[in-house]
Design an enzyme around this catalytic site. Structure first.
Site, PDB file in Angstrom:
ATOM      1  N   CYS A 143     -25.623  18.059  34.000  1.00  0.00           N
ATOM      2  CA  CYS A 143     -27.085  18.087  34.066  1.00  0.00           C
ATOM      3  C   CYS A 143     -27.554  19.070  35.132  1.00  0.00           C
ATOM      4  CB  CYS A 143     -27.613  16.691  34.390  1.00  0.00           C
ATOM      5  SG  CYS A 143     -29.385  16.675  34.649  1.00  0.00           S
ATOM      6  N   CYS A 152     -29.019  10.123  38.779  1.00  0.00           N
ATOM      7  CA  CYS A 152     -27.555  10.302  38.759  1.00  0.00           C
ATOM      8  C   CYS A 152     -27.098  10.905  40.075  1.00  0.00           C
ATOM      9  CB  CYS A 152     -27.158  11.263  37.641  1.00  0.00           C
ATOM     10  SG  CYS A 152     -27.438  10.606  36.010  1.00  0.00           S
ATOM     11  N   GLN A 380     -31.543  -5.038  27.894  1.00  0.00           N
ATOM     12  CA  GLN A 380     -30.484  -4.296  28.587  1.00  0.00           C
ATOM     13  C   GLN A 380     -30.608  -2.813  28.269  1.00  0.00           C
ATOM     14  OE1 GLN A 380     -28.344  -5.005  30.846  1.00  0.00           O
ATOM     15  NE2 GLN A 380     -28.584  -7.224  30.898  1.00  0.00           N
ATOM     16  N   GLU A 438     -38.644 -17.708  31.847  1.00  0.00           N
ATOM     17  CA  GLU A 438     -38.905 -16.300  32.137  1.00  0.00           C
ATOM     18  C   GLU A 438     -40.339 -16.152  32.627  1.00  0.00           C
ATOM     19  OE1 GLU A 438     -37.537 -13.043  31.903  1.00  0.00           O
ATOM     20  OE2 GLU A 438     -39.596 -12.388  32.260  1.00  0.00           O
ATOM     21  N   ASP A 486     -29.547 -14.979  35.008  1.00  0.00           N
ATOM     22  CA  ASP A 486     -29.498 -13.510  34.976  1.00  0.00           C
ATOM     23  C   ASP A 486     -30.716 -12.953  35.716  1.00  0.00           C
ATOM     24  OD1 ASP A 486     -29.088 -10.854  34.333  1.00  0.00           O
ATOM     25  OD2 ASP A 486     -29.446 -11.076  32.188  1.00  0.00           O
ATOM     26  N   CYS A 513     -27.287  -7.759  38.305  1.00  0.00           N
ATOM     27  CA  CYS A 513     -27.325  -6.288  38.388  1.00  0.00           C
ATOM     28  C   CYS A 513     -27.328  -5.862  39.854  1.00  0.00           C
ATOM     29  CB  CYS A 513     -28.553  -5.742  37.658  1.00  0.00           C
ATOM     30  SG  CYS A 513     -30.084  -6.457  38.271  1.00  0.00           S
TER      31      CYS A 513
HETATM   32  C1  LIG Z   1     -32.082  -8.865  34.564  1.00  0.00           C
HETATM   33  S1  LIG Z   1     -33.372  -9.412  33.551  1.00  0.00           S
HETATM   34  C2  LIG Z   1     -32.509 -10.457  32.428  1.00  0.00           C
HETATM   35  C3  LIG Z   1     -33.136 -10.631  31.090  1.00  0.00           C
HETATM   36  C4  LIG Z   1     -32.304 -11.295  30.007  1.00  0.00           C
HETATM   37  N1  LIG Z   1     -31.447 -12.328  30.507  1.00  0.00           N
HETATM   38  C5  LIG Z   1     -31.525 -10.286  29.194  1.00  0.00           C
HETATM   39  O1  LIG Z   1     -30.308 -10.207  29.294  1.00  0.00           O
HETATM   40  O2  LIG Z   1     -32.155  -9.538  28.453  1.00  0.00           O
HETATM   41  C6  LIG Z   1     -34.212 -10.480  34.611  1.00  0.00           C
HETATM   42  C7  LIG Z   1     -35.388 -11.166  34.002  1.00  0.00           C
HETATM   43  O3  LIG Z   1     -35.915 -12.065  34.973  1.00  0.00           O
HETATM   44  C8  LIG Z   1     -37.323 -12.076  34.864  1.00  0.00           C
HETATM   45  N2  LIG Z   1     -37.850 -12.592  36.144  1.00  0.00           N
HETATM   46  C9  LIG Z   1     -37.978 -11.907  37.308  1.00  0.00           C
HETATM   47  N3  LIG Z   1     -38.464 -12.712  38.255  1.00  0.00           N
HETATM   48  C10 LIG Z   1     -38.638 -13.924  37.694  1.00  0.00           C
HETATM   49  C11 LIG Z   1     -39.120 -15.157  38.198  1.00  0.00           C
HETATM   50  N4  LIG Z   1     -39.521 -15.287  39.443  1.00  0.00           N
HETATM   51  N5  LIG Z   1     -39.161 -16.208  37.357  1.00  0.00           N
HETATM   52  C12 LIG Z   1     -38.749 -16.085  36.074  1.00  0.00           C
HETATM   53  N6  LIG Z   1     -38.291 -14.928  35.556  1.00  0.00           N
HETATM   54  C13 LIG Z   1     -38.234 -13.859  36.346  1.00  0.00           C
HETATM   55  C14 LIG Z   1     -37.662 -10.639  34.549  1.00  0.00           C
HETATM   56  O4  LIG Z   1     -38.922 -10.529  33.949  1.00  0.00           O
HETATM   57  C15 LIG Z   1     -36.523 -10.244  33.610  1.00  0.00           C
HETATM   58  O5  LIG Z   1     -36.856 -10.468  32.266  1.00  0.00           O
END
Ligand SMILES: C[S@@+](CC[C@H](N)C(=O)[O-])C[C@H]1O[C@@H](n2cnc3c(N)ncnc32)[C@H](O)[C@@H]1O
Length: 564
Positions: A143, A152, A380, A438, A486, A513
């Site tokens: 790139c 990156c 994701q 969520e 997650d 993550c």
């Molecule tokens: C890393 S993503 C995981 C999403 C899902 N498990 C997936 O694999 O597609 C984290 C998620 O947590 C939600 N989130 C962040 N803070 C939160 C909170 N305080 N209470 C509930 N959900 C939350 C975000 O909106 C996001 O959708």
């Protein structure tokens, strides 16, 4: 979920940049004197750094051996990068003193001259002035923006070395932040080798570019700076600059059709006749804020489909019309959205959204299910690594393996931070019922729709803030057999940790993550929090790093915990 007032501060333990020195140490008491505590705000966002920038609490305690050497600001040092640490920064030690300095974009084995820019607790940061000899595993970056772009940082490092460095980082964090001993990890084979990504370019299904009125230029081109339209940029924020944008015509991490859209927009948005202006973060004047591109796959045809989302400061569809005409001519574009964000903040989340062309969502296939994705819902970002059906150990299969559902339809799954329901829905086929929580209402709406779309009736999704749970949380669903958690980068709130320790579900699958906050939460769940009188009750069974984001410092992990 009931609303409760914001919680108090939380104490966590931070580690120091010289941690790699202690990597093989099994006795944590050796390290602990060096591990200062620091207070964290509610968001815990900055804890994403295991190498805390909180110098206030970085004073070595008695018994430590304070390093009297400290380089001066502006001083130049000849350094060799030893390894990659937090945020992909190169870790180096000053010859003879062993003093630790961190340098952005220094790669392992690289010998270079660095200038000290600032003190950060007990280490210093340097910027690279000149490379004397290249890194051990140097490759040319494909790139053209690789040396400036904040996305990156390790394109110049051979991919095998990138994943090795990530694996090493996770291992160190689990030992030092998670307080698990090396012996424990080794004897129980807890640490699994990282799963690399089969494709290292064009893997991102979502990119967000910013419009800016100040183009970022490398030092050698600063003299060429021009005013007005010539200074407008559409691209990625230059690292460390919220107000400067590196103009990019192409990004090798996104799909080819997404690059076609980017090129089409770049081709015309500065045309004075269109009357378009980038939003200025200082004057708060201007129209265009962000251009978000999402790539999915049509559920029926299997062909790629693209959503284009313009984030603007107000609703003026007539201004977007010429851009719309150009991009809708690209066959893969099936959806054009307009999110309106009228606040002075510069996030891409709109208060309202309008559908300007085609559908208002796109789809993606994942483990035999079809998922509907709207502009603001989480999915994701590496579809290949998340959903590649030809490869055995990809993310969702790993999660399913860890969940270990019997498959007789008798078990309850609690899917915390469920986003659009991807994990819960892929597990629903083998579970009695899935309950997902969520914060984003749109994601919950998508999760419900996704359940319907796939004929899944044993899943319930609830919108709520998991940082604000109270005693009533858990009263609306039966005790789960498996908890999936997650969270996003700040990890889990202490309220949720307390809840889980009280709940005592037989298994927790922790998907993360951010390995730093993940290691911290694993520590809490397994070892408890002594100063709060909280006892841990889980044992760590496995930690599996997965590379979802080649060339970037980001690392994904899937961890399995079992009730002791
Ligand atoms: C890393 S993503 C995981 C999403 C899902 N498990 C997936 O694999 O597609 C984290 C998620 O947590 C939600 N989130 C962040 N803070 C939160 C909170 N305080 N209470 C509930 N959900 C939350 C975000 O909106 C996001 O959708």
């Amino acid at each position: 979920m009931a609303n409760v007032p914001s919680h108090g501060l939380r104490h966590v333990t931070a580690i120091r940049p010289w941690l790699p020195t202690f990597r093989r140490s099994t006795s944590l008491t050796i390290m602990r004197p060096w591990l200062p505590t620091f207070r964290r705000s509610t968001s815990l966002a900055s804890l994403s750094s295991p190498y805390t920038e909180d110098s206030e609490h970085a004073q070595p305690k008695s018994g430590d051996k304070p390093n009297s050497y400290f380089p001066k600001r502006g001083q130049t040092l000849e350094l060799v990068c030893e390894s990659l640490a937090f945020k992909g920064k190169g870790l180096c030690k000053v010859a003879e003193t062993g003093f630790v300095v961190m340098c952005d974009r220094a790669l392992p084995g690289e010998r270079f001259v660095g200038r000290v820019t600032r003190r950060k607790g007990t280490y210093a940061e340097v910027t690279k002035v000149e490379t004397i000899s290249p890194p051990w595993d140097f490759v040319d970056a494909p790139c053209e923006y690789a040396s400036y772009c904040g996305g990156c940082k390790t394109q110049n490092l051979i991919y095998e070395a990138q994943v090795k460095a990530k694996e090493q980082q996770v291992h160190e964090l689990i030992i030092n932040f998670g307080k698990f001993s090396h012996t424990e990890l080794e004897s129980l084979s807890i640490m699994k080798p990282i799963v690399p990504c089969e494709i290292q370019f064009h893997y991102r299904n979502k990119m967000e570019f910013s419009f800016g009125s100040q183009k970022w230029l490398p030092k050698e081109k600063l003299m060429e700076r021009q005013d007005g339209i010539e200074n407008y940029a559409l691209g990625l924020h230059a690292p460390g600059f919220f107000d400067k944008v590196l103009n990019v015509d192409k990004c090798l991490l996104q799909s080819e059709p997404a690059n076609m859209v980017l090129a089409a927009v770049q081709d015309c948005w500065r045309d004075p006749q269109l009357g378009l202006s980038p939003y200025d973060v200082y004057s708060h004047v201007g129209f265009l804020k962000h251009l978000m591109l999402r790539t999915g796959r049509n559920a029926e045809t299997g062909l790629r489909e693209l959503m284009v989302n313009f984030v603007t400061s107000s609703y003026k569809p007539e201004l977007l019309k010429p851009l719309l005409e150009k991009i809708s001519a690209i066959p893969e574009v099936v959806s054009v959205m307009n999110n309106i964000n009228s606040s002075v903040g510069n996030t891409s989340l709109g208060e309202v959204e309008y559908n300007l062309y085609g559908k208002s969502s796109i789809t993606e296939n994942l483990r035999g299910l079809t998922f509907q994705i709207s502009a603001n819902s989480f999915f994701q970002t590496n579809t290949h690594q998340a959903c590649n059906v030809t490869k055995a150990e990809v993310l969702y299969e790993l999660i399913e393996d860890c969940a270990g559902l019997r498959g007789d339809g008798s078990e309850i799954v609690l899917d915390l931070f469920c986003g659009t329901g991807t994990i819960g829905l892929t597990l629903a086929r083998r579970a009695k019922h899935v309950y997902g929580y969520e914060i984003i209402p749109q994601a919950i709406a998508d999760a419900c729709l996704n359940a319907k779309l796939n004929g899944i009736q044993n899943a319930t999704f609830v919108q709520g803030d998991l940082n604000k749970i109270d005693e009533s949380f858990g009263k609306n669903f039966p005790k789960p057999d498996i908890v999936i958690s997650d969270p996003n980068r700040p990890g889990m709130h202490m309220k949720l940790i307390r809840y889980l320790l009280k709940l005592k579900a037989p298994r927790i699958v922790y998907v993360s993550c951010n390995p730093a906050t993940c290691a911290r939460d694993l520590d809490y769940l397994c070892h408890g929090v002594t100063e709060k009188g909280i006892e841990g009750c889980y044992k760590l069974k496995s930690v599996q790093p997965v590379d979802m984001f080649p060339h970037t410092p980001h690392i994904e992990c899937v961890c399995l915990l079992e009730l002791r």
